[in-house]
Enzyme design. Structure first.
Site, PDB file in Angstrom:
ATOM      1  N   ASP A   1      63.136  27.477  62.829  1.00 11.87           N
ATOM      2  CA  ASP A   1      63.084  27.249  61.382  1.00 11.87           C
ATOM      3  C   ASP A   1      64.417  27.570  60.692  1.00 11.87           C
ATOM      4  OD1 ASP A   1      62.665  29.928  62.097  1.00 11.87           O
ATOM      5  OD2 ASP A   1      61.641  30.378  60.206  1.00 11.87           O
TER       6      ASP A   1
ATOM      7  N   ASP B   1      72.058  39.181  52.908  1.00 15.61           N
ATOM      8  CA  ASP B   1      71.229  39.275  54.103  1.00 15.61           C
ATOM      9  C   ASP B   1      72.101  39.061  55.341  1.00 15.61           C
ATOM     10  OD1 ASP B   1      68.257  39.229  54.921  1.00 15.61           O
ATOM     11  OD2 ASP B   1      69.061  37.471  55.984  1.00 15.61           O
TER      12      ASP B   1
ATOM     13  N   GLU C   1      73.669  44.097  53.819  1.00 22.57           N
ATOM     14  CA  GLU C   1      72.523  44.447  54.668  1.00 22.57           C
ATOM     15  C   GLU C   1      72.917  44.253  56.124  1.00 22.57           C
ATOM     16  OE1 GLU C   1      69.929  41.913  56.111  1.00 22.57           O
ATOM     17  OE2 GLU C   1      68.150  43.184  56.198  1.00 22.57           O
TER      18      GLU C   1
END
Lengths: 689, 689
Positions: free
Chosen positions: A377, A412, A441
């Site tokens: 995905d 992210d 992060e």
């Protein structure tokens, strides 16, 4: 700002320096007249900036020494963005190792520099020699005349406008041959004359270190409380009749802002709000196949509705986003947006810019893999095929959100993209928008975490979630407040939507209270993920992550049930978090990182630390005593470093516990009883008696 | 030299890098595609050179890592003075902390550079992924085709002349669709193909650190044994009839060279040989007033006969000096001259260049002082009034001695002159005479000692004389072989003409044996002061210095009495020192500094260390076991780090003691009995069985 008034305008006295050409190869630095070595802080040898925030005190140190016996002295100099020098007198911390230091403060954001100037101190040299020799009657008259000449040189170098009457009187007194030498000397060695020279240092052979870059950022880069939400969950509801969920929207999420602000948070952080792909969409609990109503992970970004510069239609429009941002601002909140630079197979980039992905030999685009695991995905972006094109597009996309009021980006997995890209992007944004704050992060190895911070990220997630024992916390905090503090600002998160450690799974409410309180007091920036208040501690089997991870589904937490009169009133930590944030706001000591001191407790489960800061002459000191064992109450003696609390070794002080509002009289050694049956953490304001 | 053959000519594969202008301020370094951080060694952030000597191995290390999962690799690159690169493959020492390292060697003197290149390793990436995926039958055909393309790119990048037959065969095998994937893969992952890529690394995204300066000097800068003499004492004799001394001369001193060379020393170091002042001359034992026949301290330099560029008439002429130097060379000795940049009041500079001194307010020249102490026989030079003039004169004076064959300078108290002066002087000399070696006698604080070494001194006296306990020696050696080794080369002197520690005063012959042996084996350069052989251990009361210091008088040591047949035969350490120097010459492991390992002994008075080095495939290992207690024999177990000896943990080895020529069979744990009643030191050659 404690710059010595007038010091900056005291010009270095002229001293001849050799004009001879050197025989050193290019790149080798010549030593100045007074050596200055090992200036600290120093990031990557000075090739990357040290960082602070406006009003944050930090220490500049260096080894400064000289040949022979004459007195040496040192000044830390900060140069502000307009080129004005600010002088901070340094103190000799360690004679044997030649270490000098000064606490310094840069009072506004921008690119500053800092340097250390070593200098010859003729006044101190003379005072030392004259005091001994006049006493011993060696060359007494000559020593007094030499003193008069030092003072005359100093007066000549003093900026006009400074009152030099006393110094001139001292010259006269030194030369008053009607009086015995021993009676004349004190005029020039008096406390008043020392004060004069402290205020207007007479500096010769001024020898500067290189000027190193200091990036001063706004206070929120260091100090803030963050609250993370999945906007689609705020206002989501399950339609029993239709048997399906209705998504929350930016407008319904905005209704949650009052509560978030009411708890005292400064930043609301939104997980990605972009359209979500449908190809290979993951179902609940990371199931390989999504059900027809599963909303998909907001980290699988991009669909025919758009990519990173678009808003998921279920959440609303840019107008709705603007309304959300305005509402946040009204509540005193800034908005942080998640930036996850990866694409679903349905992202517009995939067809418009296949060169920004990796194409395999069969012509297909490479999905994410960690062989043999496949993440079909997700298409990772490839920044190497067309760096110019990809960099500029990322920059454009980021600007879309800045133009709509986003002031912070939580990035992210930045460690899966080139460091050079982040350095370029963050610098390019900062050139026009220095207020923007980037949170990294990067839950990865230390070298990469550190390097991302050096590349420009203002804040970094840390290993805090995995540091539970006292020695672990103490060792880690020494690193974060010491070696890495000049470039890395920690953000402490006891949990995230992806992290639920065994300590939080099994520690019960005590663990959730404790870990929030430690995060909120050990470091200036901490954050929680929505639902922390409700102590959602059930893990998905086999992983250290919540069951029913919100990434893959809607969550209606029914906040109203926990309100006064609700069915679960009192079962939330909201009131405790509100207190924590209020204490953080009321106590300036908690706004800094590098002002931490650990104290000793006999019981190894009890951690004791303090933070202290002087604001306009008033010392603010917070002392925290916490029992790290969530399962047992502990009784122990604690032993305080009284100097770190601003007290003398035998002083008593008033210990005002800010959660329970009890007050005790404490001293260096104290008994505490602390644990699950009381509160696991004392947060104490130290008040001198 | 272990450079990978051909590696240097493997050009970095082209990779697009962004051409976008950055927004970074001047002086901030952009990150390269693969981050390389914390390159070691690094002296003053790279602004001063790291040092080695020709053929000396040292370690280059750095943190190298990259985004995502692809394989990263690293190469240390040394660039020689002609600009040719020498590649040293690095190994991953610590995955978690991303540290890579390589032992490197620069094989000739000159200004080199060193850098670390991080790079993407497509072959390793592919091997990792393909091995997993072909086994799991995921995209197997595609993985093989991707491997074929990686190999093709690698072949294209391989320098012409390299045999690529095997790689080309592997491409064919990978594409042989008649065979199953699992059978084709090994052709490209075989040990032979790994060896091919190790020899010819296929490097993409090559990302260099800055190139840092490396100053490679000749071996004597690191390894040598020094012997100090006062030339006037060698051949001095007391004339009973006239009741006065006759000075030795350079010619009589030359007669001592055979014995010095016979003991195996490499350098003969002469205390100053210049005319000595008479004004305020010091008498024996530092008496304030000299007697009429006292020769004065050779450190009170200058008289009407000349200054630093002249020879004391009692010693002879420049012709005599040339004869001395020639004799030394014939014996394989180099000559070191003491440089003491200070003047007696009778020095020609005082009248010719009063601007090179400090003038007091009464017009007099300032003598040396440490108030209230006065040193009226010494005028310190002042390098600040006329730096150009003073610097050039010092340079001229040094050249006089270089022109007469001096190749080493032992500098007296360099820490009382400006560091910048030394840096200029040493660099200016090195530009024409890179063979010249400077030894810094800076018995002062560490920061100054370190800085003088960074300024150019090839060698430094150390705190060795005051490090007697095991923990002191171990801690100090860790500093000297670790943090400071890239810039400071230690010289160990158990005593000097000014230093006689209590350990040497009271330790008896055992202490003198022990401290010489430790100095000769712990570090590559050590030295003794004439008379060490005779264990002259009586101190002048109140000071840690010999009685009847040779600085103030002649000494006739009557060397002939200690020769075979002499009245004191056998009462000298000369034979022991001869053995020590022979061992040093025979064992290349003792020529290096940074190859030291400490081992454990249960008795804290017993120190155990080893040095190991591989020369042309042969490992040379010396293991030293010493009892630091000069007063008692010790029995203890010692526990060896077998890997540091080049052995397996359970191996036995032949321990050949080189002083007594005994041989034992040893293993990891051994019993030793050692002390005054045997020999205080075992110097053991490790021979594998």
């Amino acid at each position: 700002m404690t710059a010595t008034p007038g010091a900056a305008s005291s010009p270095p006295a002229h001293f001849p320096t050799p004009s001879l050409p050197g025989s050193l190869p290019d790149g080798i630095a010549r030593f100045e007249r007074i050596p200055v070595q090992n200036v600290r802080p120093l990031v990557d040898g000075g090739t990357r900036p040290a960082k602070s925030v406006e009003g944050e005190e930090f220490t500049v140190a260096a080894q400064v020494f000289r040949e022979g016996h004459d007195a040496v002295n040192a000044t830390a100099v900060l140069t502000d963005p307009d080129g004005a020098d600010h002088h901070f007198p340094m103190a000799l911390d360690n004679l044997g190792l030649s270490w000098w230091s000064a606490p310094v403060i840069a009072d506004r954001p921008g690119w500053w520099t800092y340097r250390v100037e070593g200098w010859s101190d003729p006044y101190a040299t003379w005072v030392h020699d004259a005091t001994i020799k006049v006493e011993a009657d060696i060359d007494a008259e000559m020593m007094l005349e030499e003193g008069a000449r030092v003072l005359e040189r100093a007066i000549a170098a003093t900026p006009s406008g400074v009152d030099t009457t006393e110094a001139r009187d001292a010259v006269t007194a030194l030369r008053d041959s009607n009086r015995p030498p021993g009676a004349r000397l004190p005029a020039a060695t008096s406390p008043e004359m020392h004060a004069f020279f402290a205020a207007h240092p007479f500096r010769e052979m001024v020898s500067p270190s290189p000027a190193y870059r200091l990036l001063v950022e706004r206070e929120l880069a260091l100090f803030g409380a963050w609250y993370e939400i999945f906007p689609r969950s705020e206002g989501a509801w399950y339609d029993e009749e239709q048997g399906r969920w209705h998504s929350g929207t930016l407008r319904t999420a905005a209704e949650r802002l009052e509560a978030v602000a009411g708890m005292g948070f400064d930043v609301v952080y939104l997980t990605p709000i972009h359209p979500i792909g449908t190809t290979a969409r993951k179902g609940r609990n990371n199931a390989l196949h999504a059900g027809p109503d599963d909303p998909g992970s907001p980290y699988a970004i991009g669909s025919p509705d758009g990519g990173h510069d678009a808003i998921h239609p279920d959440l609303g429009t840019f107008d709705d986003f603007d309304i959300f941002v305005s509402a946040a601002r009204r509540h005193g909140l800034e908005v942080a947006l998640d930036i996850a630079l990866q694409c679903s197979p349905d992202h517009p980039y995939v067809t418009e810019h296949p060169e920004w992905f990796t194409t395999r030999t069969d012509g297909s685009i490479a999905y994410a893999e960690n062989p043999p695991k496949k993440y079909q995905d997700i298409y990772p972006l490839n920044f190497d095929n067309d760096p110019d094109g990809a960099y500029v597009e990322m920059r454009r996309m980021v600007q879309v959100w800045i133009d709509h009021g986003v002031t912070l980006f939580r990035v992210d997995n930045p460690h899966t993209k080139p460091v050079a890209f982040w350095q370029w992007l963050i610098a390019d944004v900062a050139a026009d928008h220095p207020e923007i704050i980037w949170l990294s992060e990067a839950f990865t190895r230390p070298a990469m975490m550190h390097t991302l911070a050096k590349a420009g990220f203002q804040q970094s997630y840390t290993y805090y979630a995995w540091r539970n024992l006292r020695w672990e916390l103490e060792e880690y905090m020494r690193e974060l407040t010491g070696d890495t503090a000049p470039f890395l600002r920690p953000s402490f998160w006891p949990t995230t939507h992806d992290i639920l450690t065994p300590y939080m799974q099994y520690g019960g409410p005590t663990a959730w209270t404790l870990r929030a309180a430690l995060a909120a007091t050990l470091v200036p920036t901490y954050g929680i993920y929505a639902g922390y208040e409700l102590m959602e501690n059930v893990a998905r089997p086999g992983v250290e992550e919540q069951i029913d991870n919100e990434k893959y589904e809607f969550k209606n937490r029914r906040w109203e049930d926990f309100e006064p009169g609700g069915s679960r009133e009192g079962q939330s930590l909201a009131a405790y978090l509100t207190k924590l944030n209020a204490i953080r706001k009321a106590h300036p000591a908690l706004r800094w990182l590098r002002n931490l001191t650990f104290h000793h407790a006999d019981d190894e489960n009890v951690i004791v630390f303090s933070k202290s800061r002087v604001v306009r002459g008033h010392r603010d000191t917070i002392l925290v005593v916490a029992n790290l064992d969530p399962h047992a109450t502990r009784e122990t003696q604690i032993h305080l470093d009284m100097a770190a609390l601003g007290s003398g070794p035998d002083d008593h002080f008033r210990a005002r516990e800010l959660i329970t509002e009890q007050t005790w009289i404490w001293r260096r050694d104290n008994y505490v009883r602390i644990g699950p049956d009381t509160h696991p953490v004392h947060i104490i304001e130290v008040r001198s008696i």
